[in-house]
Design a protein around this motif. Sequence first.
Motif, PDB file in Angstrom:
ATOM      1  N   ASP A 198      21.152  17.254  37.868  1.00 44.61           N
ATOM      2  CA  ASP A 198      20.324  18.264  38.511  1.00 44.61           C
ATOM      3  C   ASP A 198      18.922  18.092  37.943  1.00 44.61           C
ATOM      4  OD1 ASP A 198      19.052  21.144  38.614  1.00 44.61           O
ATOM      5  OD2 ASP A 198      20.694  21.141  40.079  1.00 44.61           O
ATOM      6  N   PRO A 199      17.899  18.201  38.763  1.00 46.59           N
ATOM      7  CA  PRO A 199      16.537  18.017  38.254  1.00 46.59           C
ATOM      8  C   PRO A 199      16.170  18.994  37.139  1.00 46.59           C
ATOM      9  CG  PRO A 199      16.525  18.095  40.657  1.00 46.59           C
ATOM     10  CD  PRO A 199      17.914  18.404  40.214  1.00 46.59           C
ATOM     11  N   GLU A 200      16.841  20.136  37.093  1.00 45.81           N
ATOM     12  CA  GLU A 200      16.532  21.144  36.074  1.00 45.81           C
ATOM     13  C   GLU A 200      17.229  20.892  34.734  1.00 45.81           C
ATOM     14  OE1 GLU A 200      14.332  23.703  36.705  1.00 45.81           O
ATOM     15  OE2 GLU A 200      14.002  22.638  38.595  1.00 45.81           O
ATOM     16  N   LEU A 201      18.215  20.009  34.714  1.00 43.91           N
ATOM     17  CA  LEU A 201      18.963  19.784  33.476  1.00 43.91           C
ATOM     18  C   LEU A 201      18.171  18.921  32.499  1.00 43.91           C
ATOM     19  CD1 LEU A 201      22.571  19.033  34.786  1.00 43.91           C
ATOM     20  CD2 LEU A 201      21.743  21.112  33.688  1.00 43.91           C
TER      21      LEU A 201
ATOM     22  N   ARG B 216      24.308  21.538  23.050  1.00 38.64           N
ATOM     23  CA  ARG B 216      23.306  21.130  24.043  1.00 38.64           C
ATOM     24  C   ARG B 216      23.941  20.298  25.162  1.00 38.64           C
ATOM     25  NH1 ARG B 216      18.220  19.683  20.122  1.00 38.64           N
ATOM     26  NH2 ARG B 216      17.418  21.812  20.041  1.00 38.64           N
ATOM     27  N   GLY B 217      24.846  19.410  24.798  1.00 35.39           N
ATOM     28  CA  GLY B 217      25.524  18.610  25.806  1.00 35.39           C
ATOM     29  C   GLY B 217      26.380  19.472  26.730  1.00 35.39           C
TER      30      GLY B 217
ATOM     31  N   VAL C  29      31.731  26.694  31.743  1.00 35.82           N
ATOM     32  CA  VAL C  29      32.748  27.274  30.856  1.00 35.82           C
ATOM     33  C   VAL C  29      33.685  26.175  30.363  1.00 35.82           C
ATOM     34  CG1 VAL C  29      34.756  28.813  30.793  1.00 35.82           C
ATOM     35  CG2 VAL C  29      32.657  29.559  31.891  1.00 35.82           C
ATOM     36  N   HIS C  30      34.070  25.278  31.252  1.00 37.31           N
ATOM     37  CA  HIS C  30      34.933  24.163  30.873  1.00 37.31           C
ATOM     38  C   HIS C  30      34.301  23.332  29.759  1.00 37.31           C
ATOM     39  CE1 HIS C  30      36.920  20.256  31.136  1.00 37.31           C
ATOM     40  NE2 HIS C  30      35.760  19.725  31.458  1.00 37.31           N
ATOM     41  N   HIS C  31      32.995  23.158  29.795  1.00 38.81           N
ATOM     42  CA  HIS C  31      32.323  22.371  28.758  1.00 38.81           C
ATOM     43  C   HIS C  31      32.308  23.077  27.413  1.00 38.81           C
ATOM     44  CE1 HIS C  31      30.373  18.705  30.456  1.00 38.81           C
ATOM     45  NE2 HIS C  31      30.913  19.239  31.539  1.00 38.81           N
TER      46      HIS C  31
END
Length: 153
Positions: A97-100, A112-113, A140-142
Amino acid sequence: MLVRQQVLAFPAYLLFNVSGQKNYPKWTNHFDPNSILFRKHQRNAVIISNFGIITMCYFAQRACAIWGAAEVIKYYGIPWLCVSHWFIMITYLHHTDPELPHYRNPQWNFQRGAAATVDRNFLGWMGRFFLHDVAHFHVVHHFFPKNAVLPRT
């Protein structure tokens, strides 16, 4: 690259932990019931799943012998590729995503990851139902990869 990603990425991840956690042991995969990926109480479920996969391979081989490989590819192989495509595409969209932000090694850490992903309201209620909320609760999964129980709303 797109063909390689769409056709080989999911099997490579399951078999060889490609793009998985780099600090896992070398032969980590999703078929070893003693893998670091699973808890002890999940061991029997992995064994049953492996048995199911072996059984399906046997039936696919028998179907090829009876009806021919072209029919099995048409009725089993192509649908499997479509499901794999959706799974890989959704995962790709979660992580691009451009915002990530993109972190380099000195700045990167687990938190952070984990936060550098997005949820996608993919296909509305159909995506929630048919994809088991995988697209709607990816962040949430991350943060809780081993025990996230996704809410139903």
